[in-house]
Design an enzyme around this catalytic site. Structure first.
Site, PDB file in Angstrom:
ATOM      1  N   GLU A 176       0.818  -1.216   0.000  1.00 50.36           N
ATOM      2  CA  GLU A 176       0.000   0.000   0.000  1.00 50.36           C
ATOM      3  C   GLU A 176       0.845   1.256   0.000  1.00 50.36           C
ATOM      4  O   GLU A 176       0.345   2.357  -0.204  1.00 50.36           O
ATOM      5  CB  GLU A 176      -0.926  -0.014   1.225  1.00 50.36           C
ATOM      6  CG  GLU A 176      -2.042  -1.029   1.038  1.00 50.36           C
ATOM      7  CD  GLU A 176      -2.758  -1.371   2.336  1.00 50.36           C
ATOM      8  OE1 GLU A 176      -2.644  -0.611   3.307  1.00 50.36           O
ATOM      9  OE2 GLU A 176      -3.420  -2.428   2.356  1.00 50.36           O
ATOM     10  N   ASP A 203      13.388  -3.725  -9.758  1.00 48.51           N
ATOM     11  CA  ASP A 203      14.590  -3.822  -8.925  1.00 48.51           C
ATOM     12  C   ASP A 203      14.404  -3.100  -7.582  1.00 48.51           C
ATOM     13  O   ASP A 203      14.934  -3.531  -6.562  1.00 48.51           O
ATOM     14  CB  ASP A 203      15.788  -3.218  -9.667  1.00 48.51           C
ATOM     15  CG  ASP A 203      16.139  -4.035 -10.902  1.00 48.51           C
ATOM     16  OD1 ASP A 203      15.752  -5.208 -10.968  1.00 48.51           O
ATOM     17  OD2 ASP A 203      16.803  -3.487 -11.804  1.00 48.51           O
TER      18      ASP A 203
HETATM   19  C1  LIG Z   1      22.905   6.204 -26.262  1.00 45.08           C
HETATM   20  C2  LIG Z   1      22.769   4.745 -25.991  1.00 45.08           C
HETATM   21  C3  LIG Z   1      22.756   4.528 -24.535  1.00 45.08           C
HETATM   22  C4  LIG Z   1      22.620   3.083 -24.195  1.00 45.08           C
HETATM   23  C5  LIG Z   1      23.016   2.877 -22.772  1.00 45.08           C
HETATM   24  C6  LIG Z   1      22.530   1.577 -22.299  1.00 45.08           C
HETATM   25  C7  LIG Z   1      23.129   1.244 -20.975  1.00 45.08           C
HETATM   26  C8  LIG Z   1      22.071   0.650 -20.125  1.00 45.08           C
HETATM   27  C9  LIG Z   1      22.648  -0.021 -18.932  1.00 45.08           C
HETATM   28  C10 LIG Z   1      21.562  -0.194 -17.951  1.00 45.08           C
HETATM   29  C11 LIG Z   1      22.080  -0.788 -16.699  1.00 45.08           C
HETATM   30  C12 LIG Z   1      20.948  -0.889 -15.777  1.00 45.08           C
HETATM   31  C13 LIG Z   1      21.354  -1.362 -14.449  1.00 45.08           C
HETATM   32  C14 LIG Z   1      20.115  -1.544 -13.622  1.00 45.08           C
HETATM   33  C15 LIG Z   1      19.610  -0.595 -12.885  1.00 45.08           C
HETATM   34  C16 LIG Z   1      18.295  -0.780 -12.175  1.00 45.08           C
HETATM   35  O1  LIG Z   1      18.505  -1.306 -10.906  1.00 45.08           O
HETATM   36  C17 LIG Z   1      17.610   0.555 -12.067  1.00 45.08           C
HETATM   37  C18 LIG Z   1      16.239   0.399 -11.376  1.00 45.08           C
HETATM   38  O2  LIG Z   1      15.443  -0.529 -12.018  1.00 45.08           O
HETATM   39  P1  LIG Z   1      13.839  -0.576 -11.806  1.00 45.08           P
HETATM   40  O3  LIG Z   1      13.568  -0.512 -10.342  1.00 45.08           O
HETATM   41  O4  LIG Z   1      13.361  -1.860 -12.407  1.00 45.08           O
HETATM   42  O5  LIG Z   1      13.315   0.618 -12.500  1.00 45.08           O
HETATM   43  N1  LIG Z   1      17.429   1.132 -13.374  1.00 45.08           N
HETATM   44  C19 LIG Z   1      18.114   2.185 -13.773  1.00 45.08           C
HETATM   45  O6  LIG Z   1      18.856   2.781 -13.045  1.00 45.08           O
HETATM   46  C20 LIG Z   1      17.873   2.633 -15.195  1.00 45.08           C
HETATM   47  C21 LIG Z   1      19.158   3.031 -15.892  1.00 45.08           C
HETATM   48  C22 LIG Z   1      18.858   3.405 -17.299  1.00 45.08           C
HETATM   49  C23 LIG Z   1      20.016   4.080 -17.928  1.00 45.08           C
HETATM   50  C24 LIG Z   1      19.723   4.596 -19.305  1.00 45.08           C
HETATM   51  N1  LIG Z   2       2.211   0.483  -2.959  1.00 41.59           N
HETATM   52  C1  LIG Z   2       3.250   1.248  -3.249  1.00 41.59           C
HETATM   53  N2  LIG Z   2       3.068   2.570  -3.488  1.00 41.59           N
HETATM   54  C2  LIG Z   2       4.105   3.374  -3.820  1.00 41.59           C
HETATM   55  N3  LIG Z   2       5.382   2.938  -3.933  1.00 41.59           N
HETATM   56  C3  LIG Z   2       5.612   1.637  -3.718  1.00 41.59           C
HETATM   57  C4  LIG Z   2       4.572   0.739  -3.362  1.00 41.59           C
HETATM   58  N4  LIG Z   2       5.117  -0.507  -3.203  1.00 41.59           N
HETATM   59  C5  LIG Z   2       6.433  -0.370  -3.435  1.00 41.59           C
HETATM   60  N5  LIG Z   2       6.742   0.905  -3.753  1.00 41.59           N
HETATM   61  C6  LIG Z   2       8.044   1.480  -4.159  1.00 41.59           C
HETATM   62  O1  LIG Z   2       8.004   1.657  -5.570  1.00 41.59           O
HETATM   63  C7  LIG Z   2       9.332   1.864  -6.039  1.00 41.59           C
HETATM   64  C8  LIG Z   2       9.526   1.329  -7.432  1.00 41.59           C
HETATM   65  O2  LIG Z   2       9.220  -0.003  -7.458  1.00 41.59           O
HETATM   66  P1  LIG Z   2       9.661  -1.035  -8.573  1.00 41.59           P
HETATM   67  O3  LIG Z   2       8.820  -2.230  -8.369  1.00 41.59           O
HETATM   68  O4  LIG Z   2      11.108  -1.221  -8.543  1.00 41.59           O
HETATM   69  O5  LIG Z   2       9.231  -0.343  -9.938  1.00 41.59           O
HETATM   70  P2  LIG Z   2      10.113   0.397 -11.059  1.00 41.59           P
HETATM   71  O6  LIG Z   2      10.938  -0.652 -11.711  1.00 41.59           O
HETATM   72  O7  LIG Z   2       9.104   0.980 -11.979  1.00 41.59           O
HETATM   73  O8  LIG Z   2      10.964   1.416 -10.377  1.00 41.59           O
HETATM   74  C9  LIG Z   2      10.218   1.185  -5.022  1.00 41.59           C
HETATM   75  O9  LIG Z   2      11.026   2.182  -4.462  1.00 41.59           O
HETATM   76  C10 LIG Z   2       9.267   0.630  -3.974  1.00 41.59           C
HETATM   77  O10 LIG Z   2       9.798   0.816  -2.682  1.00 41.59           O
END
Ligand SMILES: CCCCCCCCCCCCC/C=C/[C@@H](O)[C@H](COP(=O)(O)O)NC(=O)CCCCC
Ligand SMILES: Nc1ncnc2c1ncn2[C@@H]1O[C@H](COP(=O)(O)OP(=O)(O)O)[C@@H](O)[C@H]1O
Ligand SMILES: [Ca+2]
Length: 553
Positions: A176, A203
């Site tokens: 939530e 992540d």
């Molecule tokens: C001009 C061409 C550029 C291409 C660059 C591609 C490089 C991408 C590497 C991405 C590495 C990502 C590592 C993972 C990070 C994630 O933990 C983090 C959060 O994920 P989520 O919670 O699922 O959203 N994601 C990022 O920090 C996104 C990085 C994107 C960078 C372009």
């Molecule tokens: N019910 C919720 N409402 C708002 N934020 C939340 C909820 N549950 C988890 N989160 C938070 O949402 C953020 C993003 O979650 P995540 O599942 O990694 O999605 P994304 O990949 O889009 O960033 C995390 O920081 C997490 O702590």
């Protein structure tokens, strides 16, 4: 593929309208079409199928009712008319089938026979073989807010029906608020009732789960989770990731695809993949854990900027990525690191961490022997013996990749040769360079070219590292630097509060598995194989037919 081993059961059963020799051993279920079958065709090769027992999802009896058969789950299936009058009893085996790009799907085969006792013997024998290391009760956390906000739908439509088929019971919590899952795991969850935890989200959500679980494990084991020098106790509960976030790099780098059905099947068959975890401290104060990327500079800035654009969904990263590339900020500071010694593998290797990785096994063993031998204080020992190395400079990015960090945006990842469970992290330093050169480096994340083969990049495999931004350095360091760059320092402090003036800020922030850290000066230590996933690492794609296939014998 495994050889069958000692047979537990062997019968002649029918599949559709054909007779098959069916055998079960501890490792394999094999069904091979008999040449005496009425539908045997001399020009058609005999068909042989084999499924590892470890990849059988479930077995169900088909119950007869009014001349047709009813499945355990209540759906109707006409078997009798299709299969001939003498075939009265049937059971269906559901198993893993491999599809393209590391995806798994659920396939099924129905065996019929005339003898009820034989049929039941088969069902009970297969069920007995499935009883080991498979989860029966799972605690599921769904983030309804991550990615494209589809977490709940993905779980209900794609995952829950598979868990039901496999006889897994679940306790489901739809979060939530942020940190709901973390706090529930830390303080409330009755962990003894469960065989694993499932994270439906990205992540950031996975990060919540490990924070709750690692914390809880340390408290239960009497370990101080705040101390940077403590050897942390490994968590016994495995974690499954159903990808429903924006990047889902932890799932992609440990399974090879971001596909909810594939992840659910890895959970059902009870796969186990150990994972390294970094603890991050600031002045001996615990900040966070990280399993994938700890990034300062470029990736920290992309994350900070993208958080304000969450309404864009996953596309926010492309927008902020382009913006931060154009902004081209660099940051000054000192990186010190403790190189990983005595291990196999380097960040420039051509070999990749794959299912059953021997490097993870070897280095994992080495790490556990090391921690038994030097339980005292590895860091200060090595510091006094001069093992720490220090680099001071201007960096566009400082990245620590504890795994490859492969994701759909970069299928080979930030550090393609990094390992899931070798007890190390790859420290990648991108020194200040031109925009054109930085673009070359970034583009190489998406091509076959080596992103480290550039003069302004260095990469080290380390057990521990520290970063101190320039403006937090000791007084003596600052005095030295002041002569060199006093004007810039004053302006950058001011400009952090007034970005409109166009000057570069002095500090970036750390992107820690997709969460922003509040401190810039950090001390990072790798804890080898601290947690386990319901995964098996990325499987090697088959190159040629396996000669040990039992069907070929
Ligand atoms: C001009 C061409 C550029 C291409 C660059 C591609 C490089 C991408 C590497 C991405 C590495 C990502 C590592 C993972 C990070 C994630 O933990 C983090 C959060 O994920 P989520 O919670 O699922 O959203 N994601 C990022 O920090 C996104 C990085 C994107 C960078 C372009
Ligand atoms: N019910 C919720 N409402 C708002 N934020 C939340 C909820 N549950 C988890 N989160 C938070 O949402 C953020 C993003 O979650 P995540 O599942 O990694 O999605 P994304 O990949 O889009 O960033 C995390 O920081 C997490 O702590
Ligand atoms: Ca690692």
């Amino acid at each position: 593929m495994e050889r069958p081993g000692r047979l537990l059961l062997q019968s002649e059963l029918r599949v559709r309208n054909a007779a098959y020799d069916v055998s079960l051993s501890r490792s394999l279920l094999i069904w091979k079409r008999r040449t005496s079958s009425p539908v045997y065709h001399p020009f058609r090769p005999s068909v042989c199928h084999s499924v590892p027992v470890s990849e059988i999802i479930s077995v169900r009896e088909e119950e007869e009712e009014n001349g047709s058969r009813q499945r355990d789950d209540g759906s109707w299936k006409k078997i009798r008319e299709r299969e001939g009058k003498d075939c009265r009893q049937a059971f269906t085996v559901l198993y893993v089938e491999r599809c393209r790009q590391h995806r798994w799907r659920c396939a099924e085969v129905t065996f019929t026979c005339s003898d009820e006792a034989v049929c039941q013997h088969w069902v009970s024998s297969i069920r007995e073989q499935l009883a080991t290391s498979r989860p029966k009760h799972l605690l599921v956390y769904i983030n309804p807010y991550g990615g494209k906000r589809q977490g709940k739908r993905i779980y209900e439509q794609k995952v829950a029906p598979l868990f039901t088929q496999a006889g897994i019971s679940t306790s489901v919590i739809v979060t939530e608020y942020a940190n709901h899952a973390r706090d529930h795991l830390k303080m409330e969850a009755e962990l003894k009732k469960f065989d694993g935890v499932v994270c439906v989200g990205g992540d950031g959500m996975f990060s919540e789960i490990i924070h709750g679980l690692i914390w809880r494990t340390q408290i239960d084991c009497g370990v101080d989770p705040n101390s940077p020098e403590e050897a942390l106790s490994p968590c016994s509960l495995r974690i499954g990731i159903i990808p429903a976030g924006s990047t889902d790099c932890i799932c992609f780098a440990s399974v090879g695809t971001n596909d909810p059905v594939t992840s659910a099947l890895h959970i059902i068959v009870g796969d186990s993949q150990p994972l390294d975890v970094c603890s991050v401290h600031h002045n001996n104060m615990f900040l966070r854990y990280s399993v994938s990327l700890l990034g300062y500079g470029f990736y920290g800035d992309v994350l900070s900027d993208s958080e304000r654009k969450r309404w864009m969904g996953p596309a926010r990263y492309d927008f902020s990525g382009l913006k931060m590339f154009l902004t081209h900020h660099y940051y000054e500071g000192t990186v010190s690191y403790l190189p990983a010694k005595g291990i196999i593998g380097t960040p420039r290797d051509a070999t990749r961490c794959r299912s059953g990785c021997v490097i993870c096994q070897h280095n994992g063993q080495l790490n556990s022997e090391r921690s038994e031998k030097y339980e005292m204080d590895e860091a200060s020992d090595s510091e006094s013996s001069g093992e720490w190395r220090t680099i001071r400079g201007k960096f566009l990015a400082i990245n620590a990749a504890s795994m490859s960090c492969a994701c759909p945006r970069s299928p080979k990842g930030l550090s393609p040769a990094a390992h899931l469970a070798d007890g190390t992290t790859d420290l990648i330093l991108v020194r200040k360079c031109s925009r054109f050169n930085f673009l070359r480096h970034l583009l190489r994340h998406t091509s076959k070219d080596d992103q480290f083969d550039l003069t302004f990049i260095e990469v080290h495999r380390v057990r521990r590292f520290r970063f101190m931004p320039r403006h937090c350095q000791s007084d003596s360091d600052l005095e030295l630097d002041l002569h060199e760059n006093s004007k810039r320092q004053i302006f950058s402090q001011i400009c952090k509060d007034h970005p409109a003036c166009g000057c570069a800020p002095a500090y970036s922030s750390w992107n820690c598995d997709g969460e922003i850290l509040t401190h810039t000066g950090i001390d990072v230590r790798v804890h080898g194989q601290l947690i386990k996933l319901f995964a098996r690492g990325i499987e090697e794609l088959p190159v040629f037919e396996d000669l040990s296939n039992p069907c070929a014998i």
